[in-house]
Write a protein that holds these residues in place. Structure first.
Motif, PDB file in Angstrom:
ATOM      1  N   GLU A   1       2.861   1.903  -3.179  1.00  0.00           N
ATOM      2  CA  GLU A   1       2.034   2.490  -4.228  1.00  0.00           C
ATOM      3  C   GLU A   1       1.789   3.976  -3.958  1.00  0.00           C
ATOM      4  OE1 GLU A   1      -0.184   2.715  -7.730  1.00  0.00           O
ATOM      5  OE2 GLU A   1       1.191   1.174  -6.968  1.00  0.00           O
ATOM      6  N   LEU A   2       1.536   4.321  -2.685  1.00  0.00           N
ATOM      7  CA  LEU A   2       1.356   5.731  -2.328  1.00  0.00           C
ATOM      8  C   LEU A   2       2.633   6.538  -2.587  1.00  0.00           C
ATOM      9  CD1 LEU A   2      -0.647   5.409   1.020  1.00  0.00           C
ATOM     10  CD2 LEU A   2      -1.510   6.250  -1.166  1.00  0.00           C
ATOM     11  N   SER A   3       3.778   5.904  -2.329  1.00  0.00           N
ATOM     12  CA  SER A   3       5.059   6.577  -2.580  1.00  0.00           C
ATOM     13  C   SER A   3       5.261   6.820  -4.058  1.00  0.00           C
ATOM     14  CB  SER A   3       6.210   5.733  -2.029  1.00  0.00           C
ATOM     15  OG  SER A   3       6.099   5.555  -0.633  1.00  0.00           O
ATOM     16  N   ARG A   4       4.939   5.833  -4.872  1.00  0.00           N
ATOM     17  CA  ARG A   4       5.086   5.969  -6.327  1.00  0.00           C
ATOM     18  C   ARG A   4       4.207   7.094  -6.854  1.00  0.00           C
ATOM     19  NH1 ARG A   4       2.759   4.319 -10.991  1.00  0.00           N
ATOM     20  NH2 ARG A   4       1.046   3.288  -9.886  1.00  0.00           N
ATOM     21  N   ASN A   5       2.947   7.109  -6.391  1.00  0.00           N
ATOM     22  CA  ASN A   5       2.045   8.179  -6.812  1.00  0.00           C
ATOM     23  C   ASN A   5       2.508   9.534  -6.274  1.00  0.00           C
ATOM     24  OD1 ASN A   5       0.413   6.320  -8.115  1.00  0.00           O
ATOM     25  ND2 ASN A   5      -0.928   6.036  -6.332  1.00  0.00           N
ATOM     26  N   GLY A   6       3.077   9.508  -5.069  1.00  0.00           N
ATOM     27  CA  GLY A   6       3.539  10.747  -4.462  1.00  0.00           C
ATOM     28  C   GLY A   6       4.684  11.374  -5.224  1.00  0.00           C
TER      29      GLY A   6
ATOM     30  N   LEU B   1       0.824  -1.201   0.000  1.00  0.00           N
ATOM     31  CA  LEU B   1       0.000   0.000   0.000  1.00  0.00           C
ATOM     32  C   LEU B   1       0.867   1.264   0.000  1.00  0.00           C
ATOM     33  CD1 LEU B   1      -2.631   1.622   0.394  1.00  0.00           C
ATOM     34  CD2 LEU B   1      -2.388   1.216   2.862  1.00  0.00           C
ATOM     35  N   TYR B   2       1.827   1.320   0.928  1.00  0.00           N
ATOM     36  CA  TYR B   2       2.630   2.537   1.044  1.00  0.00           C
ATOM     37  C   TYR B   2       3.657   2.667  -0.077  1.00  0.00           C
ATOM     38  CZ  TYR B   2       0.566   3.879   5.454  1.00  0.00           C
ATOM     39  OH  TYR B   2      -0.328   4.295   6.414  1.00  0.00           O
TER      40      TYR B   2
ATOM     41  N   GLN C   1       3.834  14.231   1.399  1.00  0.00           N
ATOM     42  CA  GLN C   1       3.700  13.086   2.302  1.00  0.00           C
ATOM     43  C   GLN C   1       4.558  11.896   1.874  1.00  0.00           C
ATOM     44  OE1 GLN C   1       2.323  14.377   5.187  1.00  0.00           O
ATOM     45  NE2 GLN C   1       1.250  12.430   5.319  1.00  0.00           N
ATOM     46  N   THR C   2       5.177  11.984   0.713  1.00  0.00           N
ATOM     47  CA  THR C   2       5.943  10.856   0.180  1.00  0.00           C
ATOM     48  C   THR C   2       7.016  10.348   1.147  1.00  0.00           C
ATOM     49  OG1 THR C   2       5.542  11.607  -2.081  1.00  0.00           O
ATOM     50  CG2 THR C   2       7.342  10.043  -1.746  1.00  0.00           C
TER      51      THR C   2
ATOM     52  N   TYR D   1       5.406   8.117   3.644  1.00  0.00           N
ATOM     53  CA  TYR D   1       5.063   6.813   3.087  1.00  0.00           C
ATOM     54  C   TYR D   1       6.297   5.912   3.007  1.00  0.00           C
ATOM     55  CZ  TYR D   1       0.948   9.460   1.462  1.00  0.00           C
ATOM     56  OH  TYR D   1      -0.170  10.247   1.389  1.00  0.00           O
TER      57      TYR D   1
ATOM     58  N   ASP E   1       4.057  14.918  -3.960  1.00  0.00           N
ATOM     59  CA  ASP E   1       3.310  14.956  -2.701  1.00  0.00           C
ATOM     60  C   ASP E   1       4.286  15.082  -1.520  1.00  0.00           C
ATOM     61  OD1 ASP E   1       1.684  14.610  -0.525  1.00  0.00           O
ATOM     62  OD2 ASP E   1       0.700  12.792  -1.276  1.00  0.00           O
TER      63      ASP E   1
END
Length: 231
Positions: free
Chosen positions: A54-59, A51-52, A66-67, A70, A64
């Motif tokens: 994927e959030l890092s990749r999007n970030g 999950l994190y 918040q990266t 993550y 972002d």
């Protein structure tokens, strides 16, 4: 007389065989439980890492802020999973059964855990006398995890400057204490949270008592384990 001696020898052999088989069954049962616990934890933490990640990749794509948070979550979860794997391997080791092995393992964990913090860590009572005593595999595992949970709580929540691991063996009773000089648990000796619930649950599983004494001067978590029951 020859037949009687043969019969006695056969009976002795049978009981030795039964004792060994019961010991094998006990070991296999503990290994199965430990492996299942790790399997469940593995699935849960891999999901968190996924999950994190994927959030890092999007970030990174969206710049972002918040990266970094993550990425830190991925790192922390990976380290936790690696630590759990080491615990599983250590628990299964047949040559690590003595109390001395157990508490050297916990002492090493504490030194590593607090090494990069402002918290001073000390241990007391870990000596060669503990080498003469041992615990069943399931007891050893639960005592180890209670000790680690207590030390992790000190690091994360106690806001302390000192942590001490104390070990004592009085006749047929083992005592392990994790003590800090932090802020306490809001004046409550019982405390709340999953960490304390897990420690209490583990203590109950090994017929032991978990005593918690907490005040504004710090917290003491003491495990009382009757060796006579374990044997």
């Amino acid at each position: 007389l020859g037949f009687l001696a043969l019969l006695v020898a056969a009976i002795i052999f049978y009981f030795i065989y039964r004792i060994k088989m019961n010991r094998v069954k006990e070991i296999e049962k503990v290994r199965s439980i430990a492996a299942q616990d790790f399997h469940d934890e593995l699935g849960s933490k891999l999901s968190i890492i996924s999950l994190y990640s994927e959030l890092s990749r999007n970030g990174f794509e969206k710049n972002d802020r918040q990266t970094p948070v993550y990425l830190q979550k991925v790192l922390d979860t990976s380290n936790s999973l690696y630590s759990s794997m080491k615990d599983l391997i250590w628990t299964m080791s047949p040559d690590k059964d003595s109390l001395l092995d157990l508490f050297i393992h916990l002492k090493d964990f504490g030194e590593e855990l607090f090494n990069h913090s402002d918290i001073s860590f000390q241990s007391e009572g870990i000596n060669n006398l503990l080498e003469e005593q041992s615990l069943p595999m399931d007891y050893k595992r639960h005592v180890m995890l209670i000790g680690k949970e207590a030390m992790n709580n000190c690091l994360k929540h106690a806001q302390c400057q000192q942590v001490e691991l104390k070990v004592a063996l009085h006749k047929s009773t083992l005592m392990m204490e994790i003590k800090d000089n932090g802020k306490g648990m809001n004046g409550s000796a019982n405390g709340k949270g999953d960490g304390l619930k897990n420690m209490n649950s583990r203590a109950n599983k090994i017929n032991s008592k978990l005593l918690i004494d907490s005040s504004e001067e710090g917290t003491s978590i003491k495990l009382i384990c009757p060796m006579a029951i374990t044997n």
